[in-house]
Design a protein around this motif. Sequence first.
Motif, PDB file in Angstrom:
ATOM      1  N   LEU A 100       0.716  -1.225  -0.020  1.00  0.00           N
ATOM      2  CA  LEU A 100       0.057  -0.014   0.079  1.00  0.00           C
ATOM      3  C   LEU A 100       0.893   1.283   0.024  1.00  0.00           C
ATOM      4  O   LEU A 100       0.363   2.206  -0.594  1.00  0.00           O
ATOM      5  CB  LEU A 100      -0.773   0.032   1.397  1.00  0.00           C
ATOM      6  N   ALA A 101       1.924   1.259   0.721  1.00  0.00           N
ATOM      7  CA  ALA A 101       2.798   2.371   0.886  1.00  0.00           C
ATOM      8  C   ALA A 101       3.565   2.587  -0.592  1.00  0.00           C
ATOM      9  O   ALA A 101       3.769   3.728  -0.943  1.00  0.00           O
ATOM     10  CB  ALA A 101       3.911   2.259   1.794  1.00  0.00           C
ATOM     11  N   TRP A 104       1.118   4.158  -2.888  1.00  0.00           N
ATOM     12  CA  TRP A 104       0.832   5.565  -2.372  1.00  0.00           C
ATOM     13  C   TRP A 104       1.968   6.407  -2.897  1.00  0.00           C
ATOM     14  O   TRP A 104       1.902   7.558  -3.699  1.00  0.00           O
ATOM     15  CB  TRP A 104       0.743   5.599  -0.828  1.00  0.00           C
ATOM     16  N   CYS A 105       3.194   5.889  -2.607  1.00  0.00           N
ATOM     17  CA  CYS A 105       4.282   6.683  -3.035  1.00  0.00           C
ATOM     18  C   CYS A 105       4.362   6.851  -4.743  1.00  0.00           C
ATOM     19  O   CYS A 105       4.446   7.856  -5.120  1.00  0.00           O
ATOM     20  CB  CYS A 105       5.748   5.904  -2.772  1.00  0.00           C
ATOM     21  N   LEU A 138       6.664  12.052   0.575  1.00  0.00           N
ATOM     22  CA  LEU A 138       5.964  11.837   1.901  1.00  0.00           C
ATOM     23  C   LEU A 138       6.857  11.675   2.973  1.00  0.00           C
ATOM     24  O   LEU A 138       6.466  12.226   4.200  1.00  0.00           O
ATOM     25  CB  LEU A 138       5.453  10.184   1.699  1.00  0.00           C
ATOM     26  N   LEU A 160      -2.426  12.680   1.287  1.00  0.00           N
ATOM     27  CA  LEU A 160      -3.572  11.711   1.652  1.00  0.00           C
ATOM     28  C   LEU A 160      -4.565  11.509   0.625  1.00  0.00           C
ATOM     29  O   LEU A 160      -5.166  10.636   0.250  1.00  0.00           O
ATOM     30  CB  LEU A 160      -4.397  11.611   2.888  1.00  0.00           C
ATOM     31  N   ALA A 162      -4.285  11.607  -2.602  1.00  0.00           N
ATOM     32  CA  ALA A 162      -3.570  10.866  -3.732  1.00  0.00           C
ATOM     33  C   ALA A 162      -4.662   9.560  -3.856  1.00  0.00           C
ATOM     34  O   ALA A 162      -4.603   9.141  -5.154  1.00  0.00           O
ATOM     35  CB  ALA A 162      -2.267  10.349  -3.655  1.00  0.00           C
ATOM     36  N   PHE A 163      -5.307   9.233  -2.899  1.00  0.00           N
ATOM     37  CA  PHE A 163      -5.813   8.070  -3.045  1.00  0.00           C
ATOM     38  C   PHE A 163      -7.556   8.395  -3.513  1.00  0.00           C
ATOM     39  O   PHE A 163      -8.326   7.426  -3.723  1.00  0.00           O
ATOM     40  CB  PHE A 163      -6.303   7.235  -1.716  1.00  0.00           C
TER      41      PHE A 163
END
Length: 165
Positions: A100-101, A104-105, A138, A160, A162-163
């Motif tokens: 998930l990270a 996200w990155c 981040l 946040l 970004a999702f």
Amino acid sequence: MSGTEVWAIFKKLEPGEYRCWHERMNIYGVKLRVLACKNHKGDILYLAYHGRAEKAIRRYALRWGCETMHQAMKSRGFHLEDSHVTDTGRMTTLFGVVVLAFVWCCLIGEQEEDREPTEKLAHGYPPKSLFRRGLDALQRALRDLGFGKRTSGPSFIQLLAAFVP
């Protein structure tokens, strides 16, 4: 074509083109088909494979995506192996969080590239991958959050988003 160098067979390849050699070649004792493709920057990829060329190229593209994610999870980002976690359940949880990270990155990196495009270096590639740009942004946002200060980059709350499509 015993003794012929692979590069010599494909030396007239045009950018955007891929070409398959018509007969199987002996590569380190294994009979394989060989193809080459040239991207628009002039870089050539040589691929030894079994089966159909189109399927081999698609598989290689998927493999390359996996390889870059693996590098990000290990030496170029999260250093996952430094956790020394051996319990299967905990490793599964840790791996899920790291995936998930990673996503996200990558999303943050794309936003950063849209916000402030980077210049390509002499070899035609950007100085940092989208993943690395996102991870750096981040890290800055989390560091700033802890100290209550604000830098020129986006805030943690903005990252946040970004999702959110």
